[in-house]
Scaffold this motif. Structure first.
Motif, PDB file in Angstrom:
ATOM      1  N   LEU A  94     -48.302 -59.905  20.950  1.00  0.00           N
ATOM      2  CA  LEU A  94     -49.174 -58.770  20.720  1.00  0.00           C
ATOM      3  C   LEU A  94     -48.550 -57.550  20.194  1.00  0.00           C
ATOM      4  O   LEU A  94     -48.849 -56.711  19.430  1.00  0.00           O
ATOM      5  N   ASP A  95     -47.291 -57.082  21.002  1.00  0.00           N
ATOM      6  CA  ASP A  95     -46.604 -55.970  20.595  1.00  0.00           C
ATOM      7  C   ASP A  95     -45.789 -56.239  19.157  1.00  0.00           C
ATOM      8  O   ASP A  95     -45.784 -55.396  18.327  1.00  0.00           O
ATOM      9  N   ARG A 116     -36.771 -64.652  19.519  1.00  0.00           N
ATOM     10  CA  ARG A 116     -37.069 -63.050  19.350  1.00  0.00           C
ATOM     11  C   ARG A 116     -37.495 -62.826  21.052  1.00  0.00           C
ATOM     12  O   ARG A 116     -37.416 -61.544  21.343  1.00  0.00           O
ATOM     13  N   PHE A 117     -38.497 -63.673  21.471  1.00  0.00           N
ATOM     14  CA  PHE A 117     -39.062 -63.482  22.770  1.00  0.00           C
ATOM     15  C   PHE A 117     -38.118 -63.723  24.077  1.00  0.00           C
ATOM     16  O   PHE A 117     -38.604 -63.397  25.181  1.00  0.00           O
ATOM     17  N   GLY A 118     -37.117 -64.388  23.848  1.00  0.00           N
ATOM     18  CA  GLY A 118     -36.212 -64.888  25.101  1.00  0.00           C
ATOM     19  C   GLY A 118     -36.782 -65.953  25.951  1.00  0.00           C
ATOM     20  O   GLY A 118     -36.690 -65.760  27.034  1.00  0.00           O
ATOM     21  N   VAL A 119     -37.666 -66.841  25.136  1.00  0.00           N
ATOM     22  CA  VAL A 119     -38.220 -67.947  26.159  1.00  0.00           C
ATOM     23  C   VAL A 119     -38.093 -69.226  25.311  1.00  0.00           C
ATOM     24  O   VAL A 119     -37.330 -69.256  24.304  1.00  0.00           O
ATOM     25  N   PRO A 209     -53.208 -49.157  19.355  1.00  0.00           N
ATOM     26  CA  PRO A 209     -53.814 -50.304  19.638  1.00  0.00           C
ATOM     27  C   PRO A 209     -53.245 -51.007  20.716  1.00  0.00           C
ATOM     28  O   PRO A 209     -54.085 -51.673  21.510  1.00  0.00           O
ATOM     29  N   GLN A 210     -52.170 -50.677  21.236  1.00  0.00           N
ATOM     30  CA  GLN A 210     -51.487 -51.314  22.539  1.00  0.00           C
ATOM     31  C   GLN A 210     -52.351 -50.680  23.590  1.00  0.00           C
ATOM     32  O   GLN A 210     -52.808 -51.459  24.541  1.00  0.00           O
ATOM     33  N   PHE A 241     -54.640 -58.044  15.169  1.00  0.00           N
ATOM     34  CA  PHE A 241     -54.024 -58.413  13.864  1.00  0.00           C
ATOM     35  C   PHE A 241     -54.898 -58.062  12.597  1.00  0.00           C
ATOM     36  O   PHE A 241     -54.360 -57.659  11.767  1.00  0.00           O
ATOM     37  N   HIS A 242     -56.076 -58.371  12.763  1.00  0.00           N
ATOM     38  CA  HIS A 242     -57.039 -58.212  11.704  1.00  0.00           C
ATOM     39  C   HIS A 242     -57.158 -56.654  11.344  1.00  0.00           C
ATOM     40  O   HIS A 242     -57.202 -56.228  10.141  1.00  0.00           O
TER      41      HIS A 242
END
Length: 304
Positions: A94-95, A116-119, A209-210, A241-242
């Motif tokens: 989302l970020d 990127r997300f570290g997972v 938005p956040q 996103f939209h």
């Protein structure tokens, strides 16, 4: 920063889960092996090892890492202090949508997002699969995905469900976030954040938005209904996103939404259910109009 700290605590817990299956005096293996086992970078592994060495759980001397004692219950961080892999991917995705401004038809790599997300890649794939039925993301060969879009009809259906869920959730917000409610403090923090943005310059509105996602997720969380809560997380990403597709009047839209959020929050804090319901209805009507006006629909543009 808080999210990164939560991620660190999650990796500490995962390492402790691994260590409890070992015997004191046993070697932990190389940093590369540990990084692969936890699906993290070596930098993260070193931070975790330093924490565990300081706690006296292991002895770390150069390449030698030896378990000194088995972990005890107090060594694990509380679950509330950590993020699950799915929660982490969701938060960071989302970020990225809000701050990275990905364009339609952006190609996504499972491995790239995992780094990127570290997972691990499996967590990314599980997350992306959730969006495939909505039409936002389309699966491609070789573990690639494409950010797409959805139709006007789908958007109308989505908002019909959103309106039902959020109106239902409002009664829960009145109960737990109203006067003397156990989550009243969270709502007050959101109000202060809204007031800060409203009083600030237009350049600061990129943070809205956040904040919008946080407000609607708190609203849905107050329902105590797992289906409403899960729906709210998915819809946040689709909607925002939209919204990013069309920058026209973005600052004006954000200021209007901030004002509408504040009207809902202040009514809830006052314990005025009738006023809160009217404010929510007005906000949902605005949100529907905003989305419908902010998207270049495939059926209008001739896109397939």
């Amino acid at each position: 920063m808080a999210r990164n700290r939560n991620l660190f605590k999650l990796h500490v817990n995962l390492m402790l889960d691994r260590l409890q299956l070992m015997e004191p005096g046993e070697s932990l293996g190389s940093e590369a092996e540990l990084a692969e086992a936890l699906s993290v970078s070596r930098t993260t592994v070193r931070a975790v090892l330093a924490h565990l060495a300081e706690a006296g759980i292991l002895d770390w001397d150069g390449r030698e890492k030896v378990l000194c004692r088995l972990p005890e219950a107090a060594d694990w961080f509380e679950e509330s202090e950590t993020l699950s892999h799915q929660a982490l991917v969701e938060s960071q995705f989302l970020d990225w949508v809000l701050r990275g401004d990905p364009r339609p038809n952006t190609v996504l790599s499972e491995a790239g997002l995992a780094r990127r997300f570290g997972v691990n890649v499996a967590s990314v794939r599980e997350f992306l699969i959730r969006f495939e039925p909505f039409g936002l993301i389309e699966k491609q060969p070789n573990r690639h995905w494409v950010l797409k879009g959805f139709t006007r009809g789908f958007a109308e259906e989505m908002f019909t469900v959103r309106e039902m869920f959020e109106r239902k959730a409002l009664s829960g917000m009145m109960r737990v976030c109203g006067p003397e409610g156990e989550r009243a403090g969270e709502l007050q923090e959101l109000l202060l954040a809204h007031q800060s943005l409203a009083a600030g310059p237009d350049e600061g509105l990129d943070a809205f938005p956040q904040l919008d996602a946080q407000f609607h997720q708190l609203l849905c969380a107050c329902s105590g209904n797992r289906f409403i809560i899960d729906f709210s997380r998915t819809i946040s990403i689709i909607v925002h996103f939209h919204y990013r597709w069309n920058k026209r009047d973005e600052q004006h839209r954000n200021r209007a939404a901030i004002s509408e959020h504040m009207a809902i929050i202040e009514a809830v804090q006052a314990g005025d259910g009738v006023r809160a319901q009217a404010a929510l209805d007005a906000h949902l009507a605005t949100a529907r109009r905003t989305l419908m006006a902010s998207v270049i629909w495939p059926e209008d543009s001739g896109a397939t």
